[in-house]
Design a protein around this motif. Structure first.
Motif, PDB file in Angstrom:
ATOM      1  N   ILE A 158       2.261  -3.444   1.437  1.00 25.85           N
ATOM      2  CA  ILE A 158       3.188  -4.246   2.231  1.00 25.85           C
ATOM      3  C   ILE A 158       3.125  -5.717   1.833  1.00 25.85           C
ATOM      4  O   ILE A 158       4.142  -6.383   1.707  1.00 25.85           O
ATOM      5  CB  ILE A 158       2.911  -4.058   3.736  1.00 25.85           C
ATOM      6  N   ASP A 159       1.925  -6.224   1.655  1.00 28.35           N
ATOM      7  CA  ASP A 159       1.785  -7.627   1.252  1.00 28.35           C
ATOM      8  C   ASP A 159       1.034  -7.700  -0.075  1.00 28.35           C
ATOM      9  O   ASP A 159       0.009  -7.064  -0.257  1.00 28.35           O
ATOM     10  CB  ASP A 159       1.073  -8.445   2.329  1.00 28.35           C
ATOM     11  N   GLY A 160       1.572  -8.428  -1.009  1.00 26.94           N
ATOM     12  CA  GLY A 160       0.929  -8.559  -2.310  1.00 26.94           C
ATOM     13  C   GLY A 160       1.243  -7.408  -3.233  1.00 26.94           C
ATOM     14  O   GLY A 160       2.141  -6.609  -2.985  1.00 26.94           O
ATOM     15  N   ASN A 161       0.472  -7.321  -4.294  1.00 24.87           N
ATOM     16  CA  ASN A 161       0.649  -6.284  -5.308  1.00 24.87           C
ATOM     17  C   ASN A 161      -0.695  -5.663  -5.628  1.00 24.87           C
ATOM     18  O   ASN A 161      -1.737  -6.202  -5.289  1.00 24.87           O
ATOM     19  CB  ASN A 161       1.224  -6.897  -6.598  1.00 24.87           C
ATOM     20  N   ARG A 162      -0.664  -4.551  -6.293  1.00 26.78           N
ATOM     21  CA  ARG A 162      -1.878  -3.934  -6.833  1.00 26.78           C
ATOM     22  C   ARG A 162      -1.965  -4.309  -8.304  1.00 26.78           C
ATOM     23  O   ARG A 162      -0.986  -4.740  -8.911  1.00 26.78           O
ATOM     24  CB  ARG A 162      -1.809  -2.418  -6.705  1.00 26.78           C
ATOM     25  N   SER A 163      -3.126  -4.082  -8.893  1.00 22.09           N
ATOM     26  CA  SER A 163      -3.243  -4.319 -10.333  1.00 22.09           C
ATOM     27  C   SER A 163      -4.047  -3.203 -10.977  1.00 22.09           C
ATOM     28  O   SER A 163      -4.831  -2.521 -10.314  1.00 22.09           O
ATOM     29  CB  SER A 163      -3.883  -5.681 -10.623  1.00 22.09           C
TER      30      SER A 163
END
Length: 181
Positions: free
Chosen positions: A82-87
């Motif tokens: 929901i908030d931010g991204n994964r890497s």
């Protein structure tokens, strides 16, 4: 996991001369999710395939590197996380499977290294091809039977062909036979 798109009205109402109730009509379609990341400039081009029970997947081959990603519908009104991204960091070119679980609200990326295939060509002193082999990255080629050359002794090959990491040509090496006269 559906989207309702307006498809029109239930009746015409171009010339109304009495009370009239008009009802909007909608078409129910599956929600489409995309895997977005810096590997595709965040564009919604990699649509995920819908499976059972709210599971969506897509596979992407990515080169070595670190990438940010997320899953989202076309307008980002639904997204994971929901908030931010994964890497994800990949040491080698890999086939990455992104799995979105819309019921449990999880997004997982699993990577499997893709081994490159290389060609190893064995040639004789005159350029004749003795063997041509396809070899997976890190594996070894198999030398052909030692070639024969009149007046010379075969002494080996000019390059090591173990744990191959590139296309290569390996040439037979000879030394002149001792003169017996």
């Amino acid at each position: 996991e559906f989207v309702y798109n307006f498809s029109g009205w239930d009746k015409a109402f171009s010339s109304v001369n009495s009370d009239l109730t008009v009802t909007a009509q909608f078409t129910k379609t599956d929600q489409i999710y995309y895997i977005r990341g810096d590997f595709n400039d965040w564009y919604p081009v990699l649509s995920m395939t819908k499976g059972d029970s709210g599971i969506y997947t897509v596979q992407v081959t990515l080169d070595a590197g670190t990438y940010e990603y997320k899953a989202a519908n076309n307008d980002y009104s639904m997204q994971w996380p929901i908030d931010g991204n994964r890497s994800i960091t990949l040491e080698k070119t890999s086939l990455v499977t992104f799995t979105l679980d819309t019921v449990n609200h999880t997004l997982i990326a699993n990577a499997e290294v893709v081994l490159s295939e290389f060609t190893v060509i064995f040639r004789d002193f005159d350029g004749t091809v003795l063997s041509e082999q396809k070899v997976l990255e890190g594996e070894s080629a198999v030398a052909p039977t030692a070639p024969q050359r009149s007046g010379y002794n075969f002494i080996g090959w000019d390059f090591d062909f173990f744990e191959v990491t590139r296309n290569m040509t390996v040439t037979a090496q000879y030394e002149k036979s001792a003169d017996l006269s």
